[in-house]
Design an enzyme around this catalytic site. Structure first.
Site, PDB file in Angstrom:
ATOM      1  N   TRP A  31       0.856  -1.184   0.000  1.00 51.82           N
ATOM      2  CA  TRP A  31       0.000   0.000   0.000  1.00 51.82           C
ATOM      3  C   TRP A  31       0.888   1.228   0.000  1.00 51.82           C
ATOM      4  O   TRP A  31       1.894   1.260   0.717  1.00 51.82           O
ATOM      5  CB  TRP A  31      -0.897  -0.019   1.230  1.00 51.82           C
ATOM      6  N   SER A  65       0.342  -1.932   5.756  1.00 52.20           N
ATOM      7  CA  SER A  65       1.134  -1.778   6.981  1.00 52.20           C
ATOM      8  C   SER A  65       0.641  -2.666   8.117  1.00 52.20           C
ATOM      9  O   SER A  65       1.440  -3.179   8.899  1.00 52.20           O
ATOM     10  CB  SER A  65       1.143  -0.310   7.415  1.00 52.20           C
ATOM     11  N   GLU A  67      -0.422  -5.602   7.918  1.00 51.98           N
ATOM     12  CA  GLU A  67       0.080  -6.953   7.681  1.00 51.98           C
ATOM     13  C   GLU A  67       1.582  -7.099   7.940  1.00 51.98           C
ATOM     14  O   GLU A  67       2.110  -8.212   7.926  1.00 51.98           O
ATOM     15  CB  GLU A  67      -0.264  -7.395   6.260  1.00 51.98           C
ATOM     16  N   VAL A  91       1.597   5.035   6.232  1.00 49.70           N
ATOM     17  CA  VAL A  91       0.197   5.315   6.540  1.00 49.70           C
ATOM     18  C   VAL A  91       0.039   6.837   6.492  1.00 49.70           C
ATOM     19  O   VAL A  91       0.717   7.553   7.232  1.00 49.70           O
ATOM     20  CB  VAL A  91      -0.209   4.767   7.926  1.00 49.70           C
ATOM     21  N   ILE A  92      -0.829   7.292   5.611  1.00 46.97           N
ATOM     22  CA  ILE A  92      -1.034   8.733   5.440  1.00 46.97           C
ATOM     23  C   ILE A  92      -2.393   9.111   6.018  1.00 46.97           C
ATOM     24  O   ILE A  92      -3.402   8.467   5.729  1.00 46.97           O
ATOM     25  CB  ILE A  92      -0.939   9.127   3.954  1.00 46.97           C
ATOM     26  N   GLU A  95      -9.348  11.234   6.275  1.00 44.91           N
ATOM     27  CA  GLU A  95     -10.444  11.967   6.895  1.00 44.91           C
ATOM     28  C   GLU A  95     -11.077  11.224   8.065  1.00 44.91           C
ATOM     29  O   GLU A  95     -11.926  11.770   8.764  1.00 44.91           O
ATOM     30  CB  GLU A  95     -11.507  12.272   5.840  1.00 44.91           C
ATOM     31  N   THR A  96     -10.689   9.969   8.281  1.00 40.32           N
ATOM     32  CA  THR A  96     -11.298   9.170   9.355  1.00 40.32           C
ATOM     33  C   THR A  96     -10.244   8.802  10.395  1.00 40.32           C
ATOM     34  O   THR A  96      -9.050   9.064  10.221  1.00 40.32           O
ATOM     35  CB  THR A  96     -11.914   7.876   8.795  1.00 40.32           C
ATOM     36  N   HIS A  98      -9.223   5.900  10.996  1.00 42.16           N
ATOM     37  CA  HIS A  98      -8.538   4.685  10.571  1.00 42.16           C
ATOM     38  C   HIS A  98      -7.025   4.814  10.763  1.00 42.16           C
ATOM     39  O   HIS A  98      -6.362   3.883  11.213  1.00 42.16           O
ATOM     40  CB  HIS A  98      -8.884   4.412   9.100  1.00 42.16           C
ATOM     41  N   ARG A 137      10.398  11.881   3.240  1.00 38.62           N
ATOM     42  CA  ARG A 137      11.044  10.926   4.142  1.00 38.62           C
ATOM     43  C   ARG A 137      11.350   9.587   3.468  1.00 38.62           C
ATOM     44  O   ARG A 137      11.801   8.647   4.117  1.00 38.62           O
ATOM     45  CB  ARG A 137      10.166  10.723   5.373  1.00 38.62           C
TER      46      ARG A 137
END
Length: 165
Positions: A31, A65, A67, A91-92, A95-96, A98, A137
Site C-alpha cells: 500500500w 502496513s 500486515e 500510513v497517510i 479523513e477518518t 482509521h 522521508r
C-alpha cells in the site's frame, strides 16, 4: 518543526558496524507503493553498502502496513537465523480515525513480535499527515526512513550478538 531543515538519515556522527555477519528480513507494505518501494530500496542498498551479503537479505511484500505484523512473525518463524527484521510501510492521514487505529496497532504489534522472538523488529513505517511528507522521508529532503531502518537493524543485530556469551 525540528525536521524542517534537516536530513534525518545522516549517520555521520555514529559508527555503523559491518553488516557482513548478519542475516536480515525486510517486510514491505504494498500500500502506498511509490513510497514503500523507495523505503525498500533505501534499506536494501544500505544493508549491502554496509557489507550484508545479498543472499542474507530475505525480502517479502505484504498488502499493507497492518500486515507487517504477521509478515515479521512469519519470517521469524520460518527463516532460520535471522538477526533482525525491518518493517517498511506508509500510513497517510485521511479523513477518518482509521489512521490512528492502524498506526497504533502496527507499532504495538511489531513491538510484540520483537518481544515474542527476542529479535530486533525495526519500525520503518512512515506515519505522515500528507503525501508530500511521505515523499520527503522516502528519499526526499529529509532522507530515507528505509536507510534509517537498515542502520538500526545492523546496530541492533550487532548489539544482540556482542552481548551474548
Amino acid at each position: 518543526m525540528a525536521s524542517r531543515l534537516k536530513n534525518l538519515s545522516d549517520f555521520s556522527n555514529t559508527e555503523i558496524p559491518s553488516a557482513a555477519p548478519y542475516r536480515f528480513g525486510i517486510v514491505t507494505a504494498e500500500w502506498n507503493a511509490e513510497i514503500t518501494n523507495a523505503l525498500y530500496q533505501g534499506a536494501y542498498d544500505s544493508l549491502v553498502e554496509h557489507g550484508a551479503s545479498e543472499d542474507h537479505i530475505h525480502s517479502y511484500p505484504v498488502p499493507g502496513s497492518f500486515e507487517l505484523i504477521a509478515g515479521a512473525d512469519v519470517l521469524l518463524n520460518n527463516i532460520a537465523n535471522l538477526d533482525a527484521v525491518i518493517c517498511l510501510g506508509c500510513v497517510i492521514q485521511g479523513e477518518t480515525r482509521h489512521f490512528d487505529f492502524i498506526c497504533n496497532a502496527v507499532a504495538n504489534g511489531l513491538a510484540n513480535v520483537a518481544l515474542k522472538h527476542n529479535k530486533p523488529v525495526i519500525f520503518g513505517v512512515l506515519t505522515t499527515d500528507n503525501q508530500q511528507q511521505a515523499i520527503d522521508r522516502a528519499g526526499g529532503k529529509h532522507g530515507n526512513k528505509g536507510v534509517e531502518g537498515a542502520v538500526t537493524a545492523i546496530k541492533m543485530a550487532h548489539l544482540a550478538k556482542s552481548i551474548k556469551i
